[in-house]
Design a protein around this motif. Structure first.
Motif, PDB file in Angstrom:
ATOM      1  N   GLY A  26      38.669 -35.953 -41.592  1.00 10.67           N
ATOM      2  CA  GLY A  26      37.420 -35.848 -40.840  1.00 10.67           C
ATOM      3  C   GLY A  26      36.199 -36.305 -41.611  1.00 10.67           C
ATOM      4  N   VAL A  27      36.264 -36.311 -42.937  1.00 10.83           N
ATOM      5  CA  VAL A  27      35.121 -36.745 -43.746  1.00 10.83           C
ATOM      6  C   VAL A  27      34.803 -38.220 -43.541  1.00 10.83           C
ATOM      7  CG1 VAL A  27      36.458 -37.361 -45.795  1.00 10.83           C
ATOM      8  CG2 VAL A  27      34.114 -36.552 -46.063  1.00 10.83           C
ATOM      9  N   HIS A  28      35.763 -38.981 -43.019  1.00 10.76           N
ATOM     10  CA  HIS A  28      35.555 -40.409 -42.785  1.00 10.76           C
ATOM     11  C   HIS A  28      34.954 -40.694 -41.409  1.00 10.76           C
ATOM     12  CE1 HIS A  28      37.796 -40.957 -46.434  1.00 10.76           C
ATOM     13  NE2 HIS A  28      38.824 -40.338 -45.926  1.00 10.76           N
ATOM     14  N   ARG A  29      34.793 -39.690 -40.614  1.00  8.22           N
ATOM     15  CA  ARG A  29      34.240 -39.867 -39.271  1.00  8.22           C
ATOM     16  C   ARG A  29      32.724 -39.950 -39.340  1.00  8.22           C
ATOM     17  NH1 ARG A  29      35.618 -35.798 -34.235  1.00  8.22           N
ATOM     18  NH2 ARG A  29      34.900 -37.148 -32.544  1.00  8.22           N
ATOM     19  N   ARG A  30      32.163 -41.003 -38.762  1.00 12.74           N
ATOM     20  CA  ARG A  30      30.713 -41.204 -38.775  1.00 12.74           C
ATOM     21  C   ARG A  30      30.153 -40.931 -37.387  1.00 12.74           C
ATOM     22  NH1 ARG A  30      29.451 -42.039 -44.316  1.00 12.74           N
ATOM     23  NH2 ARG A  30      31.233 -43.108 -45.222  1.00 12.74           N
ATOM     24  N   GLY A  31      30.099 -39.663 -37.044  1.00  8.80           N
ATOM     25  CA  GLY A  31      29.571 -39.255 -35.752  1.00  8.80           C
ATOM     26  C   GLY A  31      30.634 -39.201 -34.674  1.00  8.80           C
ATOM     27  N   ALA A  32      30.281 -38.558 -33.567  1.00 15.69           N
ATOM     28  CA  ALA A  32      31.249 -38.340 -32.493  1.00 15.69           C
ATOM     29  C   ALA A  32      31.732 -39.631 -31.855  1.00 15.69           C
ATOM     30  CB  ALA A  32      30.632 -37.432 -31.430  1.00 15.69           C
ATOM     31  N   GLY A  33      30.917 -40.675 -31.888  1.00 18.94           N
ATOM     32  CA  GLY A  33      31.313 -41.933 -31.256  1.00 18.94           C
ATOM     33  C   GLY A  33      31.753 -42.998 -32.228  1.00 18.94           C
ATOM     34  N   ASP A  34      32.223 -42.618 -33.401  1.00 19.02           N
ATOM     35  CA  ASP A  34      32.634 -43.585 -34.428  1.00 19.02           C
ATOM     36  C   ASP A  34      33.729 -44.502 -33.886  1.00 19.02           C
ATOM     37  OD1 ASP A  34      33.461 -44.975 -36.671  1.00 19.02           O
ATOM     38  OD2 ASP A  34      33.691 -43.210 -37.932  1.00 19.02           O
ATOM     39  N   PRO A  35      33.480 -45.817 -33.823  1.00 15.92           N
ATOM     40  CA  PRO A  35      34.502 -46.735 -33.306  1.00 15.92           C
ATOM     41  C   PRO A  35      35.694 -46.926 -34.242  1.00 15.92           C
ATOM     42  CG  PRO A  35      32.293 -47.708 -33.192  1.00 15.92           C
ATOM     43  CD  PRO A  35      32.203 -46.516 -34.082  1.00 15.92           C
ATOM     44  N   ALA A  36      35.621 -46.419 -35.465  1.00 15.34           N
ATOM     45  CA  ALA A  36      36.722 -46.581 -36.418  1.00 15.34           C
ATOM     46  C   ALA A  36      37.541 -45.307 -36.579  1.00 15.34           C
ATOM     47  CB  ALA A  36      36.178 -47.006 -37.786  1.00 15.34           C
ATOM     48  N   PHE A  37      37.254 -44.296 -35.759  1.00 16.38           N
ATOM     49  CA  PHE A  37      37.911 -42.989 -35.935  1.00 16.38           C
ATOM     50  C   PHE A  37      38.055 -42.321 -34.576  1.00 16.38           C
ATOM     51  CE2 PHE A  37      38.338 -38.543 -36.901  1.00 16.38           C
ATOM     52  CZ  PHE A  37      38.873 -38.455 -38.175  1.00 16.38           C
ATOM     53  N   ARG A  38      39.193 -41.692 -34.374  1.00 17.65           N
ATOM     54  CA  ARG A  38      39.415 -40.946 -33.133  1.00 17.65           C
ATOM     55  C   ARG A  38      40.348 -39.772 -33.425  1.00 17.65           C
ATOM     56  NH1 ARG A  38      38.879 -43.464 -28.297  1.00 17.65           N
ATOM     57  NH2 ARG A  38      37.397 -44.726 -29.504  1.00 17.65           N
ATOM     58  N   ALA A  39      40.004 -38.604 -32.928  1.00 23.77           N
ATOM     59  CA  ALA A  39      40.852 -37.424 -33.082  1.00 23.77           C
ATOM     60  C   ALA A  39      41.347 -36.985 -31.717  1.00 23.77           C
ATOM     61  CB  ALA A  39      40.085 -36.297 -33.760  1.00 23.77           C
ATOM     62  N   GLU A  40      42.665 -36.789 -31.592  1.00 24.82           N
ATOM     63  CA  GLU A  40      43.250 -36.337 -30.338  1.00 24.82           C
ATOM     64  C   GLU A  40      43.222 -34.812 -30.267  1.00 24.82           C
ATOM     65  OE1 GLU A  40      47.180 -37.862 -30.088  1.00 24.82           O
ATOM     66  OE2 GLU A  40      46.543 -39.954 -29.813  1.00 24.82           O
ATOM     67  N   PRO A  41      43.135 -34.246 -29.067  1.00 22.63           N
ATOM     68  CA  PRO A  41      43.131 -32.789 -28.930  1.00 22.63           C
ATOM     69  C   PRO A  41      44.362 -32.128 -29.556  1.00 22.63           C
ATOM     70  CG  PRO A  41      42.461 -33.823 -26.876  1.00 22.63           C
ATOM     71  CD  PRO A  41      42.924 -34.927 -27.777  1.00 22.63           C
ATOM     72  N   GLY A  42      45.479 -32.834 -29.571  1.00 22.25           N
ATOM     73  CA  GLY A  42      46.702 -32.262 -30.131  1.00 22.25           C
ATOM     74  C   GLY A  42      46.768 -32.263 -31.645  1.00 22.25           C
ATOM     75  N   GLY A  43      45.794 -32.870 -32.311  1.00 20.61           N
ATOM     76  CA  GLY A  43      45.770 -32.846 -33.766  1.00 20.61           C
ATOM     77  C   GLY A  43      45.957 -34.185 -34.443  1.00 20.61           C
ATOM     78  N   ALA A  44      46.442 -35.192 -33.713  1.00 24.76           N
ATOM     79  CA  ALA A  44      46.632 -36.507 -34.315  1.00 24.76           C
ATOM     80  C   ALA A  44      45.293 -37.173 -34.583  1.00 24.76           C
ATOM     81  CB  ALA A  44      47.479 -37.397 -33.411  1.00 24.76           C
ATOM     82  N   VAL A  45      45.247 -37.967 -35.644  1.00 26.12           N
ATOM     83  CA  VAL A  45      44.041 -38.684 -36.022  1.00 26.12           C
ATOM     84  C   VAL A  45      44.330 -40.176 -36.059  1.00 26.12           C
ATOM     85  CG1 VAL A  45      42.384 -39.116 -37.882  1.00 26.12           C
ATOM     86  CG2 VAL A  45      43.056 -36.773 -37.341  1.00 26.12           C
ATOM     87  N   TRP A  46      43.470 -40.948 -35.424  1.00 30.89           N
ATOM     88  CA  TRP A  46      43.511 -42.406 -35.485  1.00 30.89           C
ATOM     89  C   TRP A  46      42.405 -42.871 -36.413  1.00 30.89           C
ATOM     90  CZ3 TRP A  46      46.767 -45.619 -32.460  1.00 30.89           C
ATOM     91  CH2 TRP A  46      47.509 -44.966 -31.465  1.00 30.89           C
ATOM     92  N   ARG A  47      42.726 -43.839 -37.256  1.00 33.12           N
ATOM     93  CA  ARG A  47      41.710 -44.392 -38.149  1.00 33.12           C
ATOM     94  C   ARG A  47      42.026 -45.865 -38.395  1.00 33.12           C
ATOM     95  NH1 ARG A  47      40.803 -45.186 -43.608  1.00 33.12           N
ATOM     96  NH2 ARG A  47      38.581 -45.111 -44.128  1.00 33.12           N
ATOM     97  N   THR A  48      40.995 -46.708 -38.399  1.00 31.92           N
ATOM     98  CA  THR A  48      41.193 -48.124 -38.677  1.00 31.92           C
ATOM     99  C   THR A  48      40.689 -48.453 -40.077  1.00 31.92           C
ATOM    100  OG1 THR A  48      39.035 -48.821 -37.821  1.00 31.92           O
ATOM    101  CG2 THR A  48      40.871 -48.681 -36.245  1.00 31.92           C
ATOM    102  N   SER A  49      41.177 -49.565 -40.617  1.00 33.71           N
ATOM    103  CA  SER A  49      40.731 -49.996 -41.945  1.00 33.71           C
ATOM    104  C   SER A  49      40.961 -51.488 -42.091  1.00 33.71           C
ATOM    105  CB  SER A  49      41.501 -49.242 -43.035  1.00 33.71           C
ATOM    106  OG  SER A  49      41.078 -49.633 -44.328  1.00 33.71           O
TER     107      SER A  49
END
Length: 312
Positions: A26-49
């Motif tokens: 979560g420290v890599h998330r830059r705000g709720a609308g970060d286009p490079a990060f997404r968290a699913e309600p079930g706990g999975a995290v998406w991140r691009t690089s």
């Protein structure tokens, strides 16, 4: 690690410790609308690089917690998929050593007990941490997050694989260096911050070596760049290098939170460093735990307003 169709790859990894994936990443998330990060309600995290091998999308989830540790399932897509999966343990804090942390205050011991899955990971991508950190210099978070969101949507690369809609990859340094002045202006970024990112983008290849340097040397290398001071250097090293001691000196809110949590009073940077001194080597860990606790001094004035550099 296994390869799937096209550039899809999978990896199962047993982290030999309790692990909260969303908390660590979560420290890599830059705000709720970060286009490079997404968290699913079930706990999975998406991140691009944007890896050394090209863009990649990563999806990480903890599938099982046992006495042996935390079972992690990761899937990645794109030219950089293998590189991201190779670095999965480091990203999730395998090189971190929280056992060496000796909290000097009862409140910190209590907070640490309540967050057993907290680790400090390393992305190994320096410029990718530098650009958003510079956007956050001396502005409120909402302003910086808006700029990051607009610039990634405008110049970012499409996220490989079956990524959630709107997910983008951080643009390559050459793209950052070529962003025209009116696009910076449209995103609300004034000339100084834009110039700092552009100058760093032009030497980005040399910057990536910083992730493997000792903390003091990494700090000196970063601060040799025009526009990079102690706060920005610390923010970069926390994320790219996983530095548990990198204190964000110069932060608007952090000294107050640290002082209130540890001494019951608001302090300045010097006072914060004095309170953190007994935990040298893990001062960033201490401040991060305080941030996670939600302990804050009472507000006595209005919040800083979001500025807008764009012409009316």
């Amino acid at each position: 690690m296994s390869a799937g169709p096209a550039s899809e790859q999978d990896r199962d990894w047993l982290a030999p410790y309790p692990l909260d994936v969303r908390l660590v990443l979560g420290v890599h998330r830059r705000g709720a609308g970060d286009p490079a990060f997404r968290a699913e309600p079930g706990g999975a995290v998406w991140r691009t690089s944007l890896t050394p091998r090209g863009p990649a999308t990563l999806r990480v989830t903890a599938t099982q917690v046992t006495e042996a540790g935390t079972q992690v399932r990761a899937r990645a897509w794109g030219p950089g998929a293998g590189w991201l999966l190779d670095g999965l343990p480091a990203l999730l804090g395998s090189a971190d050593d929280p056992a060496a942390f000796q909290p000097a205050y009862p409140v910190l011991r209590d907070i640490a007990r309540r967050h057993p899955g907290f680790r400090i990971g390393a992305t190994r991508r320096v410029f990718e941490a530098l650009a958003p950190a510079v956007l956050e210099q001396k502005v409120v978070g909402l302003e910086a997050f808006r700029a990051w969101r607009l610039l990634l949507r405008r110049f970012g690369l499409p996220a490989p694989g079956p990524a959630p809609p709107g997910l983008r990859v951080c643009p390559p340094p050459g793209t950052w260096a070529a962003i025209p002045s009116w696009e910076w202006h449209r995103a609300g970024v004034e000339g100084i911050r834009a110039a700092t990112i552009i100058a760093a983008a032009r030497v980005a290849g040399r910057l990536e070596d910083i992730s493997g340097l000792p903390p003091e040397q990494a700090d000196r290398r970063l601060r040799s760049l025009s526009g990079i001071g102690p706060w920005t250097s610390a923010e970069i090293r926390q994320r790219a290098c996983g530095d548990p001691d990198a204190v964000s000196v110069g932060d608007y809110n952090l000294p107050g939170a640290v002082g209130w949590a540890l001494a019951g009073r608001v302090v300045d940077d010097a006072g914060m460093l004095e309170l953190l001194a007994p935990m040298a080597g893990h001062r960033h860990r201490a401040t991060r735990l305080i941030e996670l606790s939600g302990i804050r001094p009472p507000r006595r004035g209005p919040r800083n307003a979001v500025r807008d550099y764009r012409a009316i």
